[in-house]
Design a protein around this motif. Structure first.
Motif, short mmCIF file in Angstrom:
data_model
loop_
_atom_site.label_atom_id
_atom_site.label_comp_id
_atom_site.label_asym_id
_atom_site.label_seq_id
_atom_site.Cartn_x
_atom_site.Cartn_y
_atom_site.Cartn_z
N HIS A 141 0.82 -1.23 0.00
CA HIS A 141 0.00 0.00 0.00
C HIS A 141 0.85 1.27 0.00
CE1 HIS A 141 -3.64 -2.34 0.56
NE2 HIS A 141 -3.12 -2.92 1.62
N THR A 142 1.94 1.22 -0.74
CA THR A 142 2.79 2.41 -0.85
C THR A 142 2.96 2.86 -2.31
OG1 THR A 142 4.79 1.02 -0.85
CG2 THR A 142 4.08 1.93 1.27
N ALA A 143 2.08 2.36 -3.19
CA ALA A 143 2.17 2.69 -4.61
C ALA A 143 1.62 4.07 -4.93
CB ALA A 143 1.43 1.64 -5.45
N PRO B 212 -5.31 9.70 -11.18
CA PRO B 212 -4.11 10.22 -10.51
C PRO B 212 -3.84 9.53 -9.18
CG PRO B 212 -5.52 12.02 -11.28
CD PRO B 212 -6.30 10.76 -11.44
N LEU B 213 -2.59 9.52 -8.80
CA LEU B 213 -2.18 8.94 -7.53
C LEU B 213 -2.43 9.93 -6.39
CD1 LEU B 213 1.27 7.44 -8.64
CD2 LEU B 213 -0.96 6.28 -8.55
N VAL B 214 -2.59 9.39 -5.18
CA VAL B 214 -2.77 10.25 -4.01
C VAL B 214 -1.44 10.64 -3.38
CG1 VAL B 214 -5.06 9.28 -3.53
CG2 VAL B 214 -3.03 8.30 -2.41
N ALA B 215 -0.36 9.95 -3.77
CA ALA B 215 0.97 10.26 -3.24
C ALA B 215 2.02 9.75 -4.21
CB ALA B 215 1.17 9.62 -1.86
N GLN C 175 4.78 7.02 1.05
CA GLN C 175 3.91 6.96 2.22
C GLN C 175 2.97 5.77 2.13
OE1 GLN C 175 1.77 10.81 1.79
NE2 GLN C 175 -0.12 9.63 1.70
N TRP C 176 2.52 5.32 3.31
CA TRP C 176 1.56 4.21 3.37
C TRP C 176 0.17 4.79 3.25
CZ3 TRP C 176 -2.71 2.20 5.67
CH2 TRP C 176 -2.92 0.82 5.53
N SER C 177 -0.61 4.29 2.30
CA SER C 177 -1.98 4.74 2.11
C SER C 177 -2.81 3.55 1.67
CB SER C 177 -2.05 5.86 1.07
OG SER C 177 -3.38 6.28 0.87
#
Length: 439
Positions: free
Chosen positions: A156-158, A211-214, A219-221
């Motif tokens: 969950h860091t993608a 789009p990506l959130v990070a 970061q872990w999301s």
């Protein structure tokens, strides 16, 4: 389309005025004998007797011994519902993620995937991703400077988001594209299914357009990364994902009650799922009309399985035994150890996730492995260092503790997962039952 949330309030909104009325509590069957775990049995009996849940089953395993099963209650509040057993079927939701992750680890073991391989090697659509500059407020973006890797999908860091925690314009974009790999009930499914991709491959390609959130690896999301990972497994192996999981994990491990769609022959073992109106249980997905009796749009690698406590225990026993059960090996020991280690990218930490998702709250030092959290230190009276596991949105719990040589599966079905302090209460009961040497 309204947001599919895992809170009782939003779930009742989705069910609207057509929600079935509360079914009166019926007399509960006597729990099966579990003299080896009397405190745990007493806890479960109390939970059921006081109306907190219709039924509950646990499988507790000490390495080298057969599992101990504890059960109380029925599969639902509806009249004539049978008593729950180790073979009752439960929606495990995000407890699907560790299974998908281990399928990916098998391909890594075979050299068909690499842990730090760019996702764009498999799906070129991910080569030029963009990152949201204000994820909660707009779809404004900038170019990503790092590629998404297989490691990041597993942990969950993608930088991928999730329909469960997205807000504003991003949530609307997920809804528009049907990026909702989750089944709640027939009513919700009727709203979501028309826009959802029809196949795993379509899902993975469509997810690349959002789009990506990070920035990847920063970061872990909590994300739909394991759903994309399922598509990767399918494409790289050349085998439909559900068949790969069946032939490489379920069949050799004799996991005979694990389904993406519950067949008619097993429907009488499926429990009903509930939410709460005040302190009253309200059916969300009755067993008789459950959405899990329908074929899903595609097998959801992040939240799609229905399983028995006996089956999930077989999966955990495989992890506990570093890749084999009853002499049948499905993974190498070094692969299992890698999967259950802290795989977070350098500089990234895991701070926990909302209890309503079923995930770990991160109250003790914790990292993240392949599809599940990993404790980084021993906890007196709690999990030992290296404990790997995850939970499900309907309250299920699973863990393997290599330090204490224990494993545990708990099956319940209600939204939200953190309605009651089941994890805390169960830990106390097991601590009492098994003694201070095996908390």
């Amino acid at each position: 389309m309204r947001r599919v949330m895992l809170t009782s309030g939003a779930m009742l909104i989705l069910l609207s005025a057509t929600a079935p009325a509360q079914v009166a509590q019926q007399p509960q069957p006597r729990a099966q004998a579990a003299t080896a775990l009397p405190a745990t049995q007493a806890l479960f009996d109390t939970y059921v007797r006081t109306g907190k849940m219709p039924g509950i089953v646990a499988a507790i395993g000490i390495q080298g011994r057969p599992p101990m099963f504890v059960a109380a209650g029925r599969t639902g509040l509806e009249p004539g519902a049978p008593a729950v057993t180790p073979d009752s079927l439960w929606r495990v939701y995000s407890m699907t993620k560790p299974i998908t992750a281990m399928a990916a680890m098998i391909l890594i073991e075979e050299g068909k995937l690499k842990l730090d391989q760019p996702l764009s090697d498999i799906y070129p659509a991910y080569r030029q991703m963009r990152v949201l500059t204000d994820p909660d407020a707009s779809l404004a973006t900038r170019p990503a400077t790092k590629p998404i890797t297989i490691r990041e999908l597993l942990t969950h860091t993608a930088g991928l988001g999730y329909g469960f925690n997205a807000k504003g314009p991003l949530l609307k974009e997920y809804e528009r594209l049907g990026l909702m790999p989750f089944a709640a009930n027939a009513q919700v499914e009727a709203k979501v299914r028309p826009t959802r991709p029809a196949t795993l491959q379509q899902f993975a390609e469509r997810a690349a357009a959002v789009p990506l959130v990070a920035e990847p690896g920063t970061q872990w999301s909590y994300s739909m990364g394991l759903d994309v990972m399922a598509a990767v497994v399918e494409k790289v192996s050349g085998v439909p994902f559900e068949r790969f999981v069946q032939t490489r994990l379920f069949t050799p491990l004799k996991m005979n009650s694990s389904y993406w769609q519950v067949p008619a022959s097993a429907a009488n073992r499926l429990v009903s799922n509930y939410t709460f109106l005040g302190d009253n249980l309200v059916p969300v997905d009755p067993a008789a009309t459950s959405v899990f009796r329908q074929a899903p749009s595609f097998p959801y690698g992040g939240a799609g399985l229905v399983m028995s406590a006996r089956d999930y225990d077989r999966f955990l026993q495989m992890l506990q035994n570093e890749g084999q059960v009853d002499g049948v090996r499905v993974m190498k020991p070094e692969t299992v150890r890698l999967a259950m280690s802290n795989l977070l990218p350098q500089g990234v930490s895991y701070g926990g996730v909302s209890g309503s998702t079923g995930g770990s709250a991160g109250a003790i030092p914790t990292g993240y492995g392949a599809g599940g959290s990993v404790t980084l230190a021993d906890t007196p009276g709690g999990p030992g260092k290296g404990t790997y596991g995850w939970g499900g949105a309907a309250g299920t719990i699973a863990y393997v503790d290599p330090t204490r040589h224990m494993r545990g599966t708990v099956m319940v079905n209600y939204f939200p997962a953190d309605r009651y302090p089941l994890r805390r209460d169960l830990a106390a009961a097991l601590y009492q039952d098994l003694g201070r040497s095996r908390p």
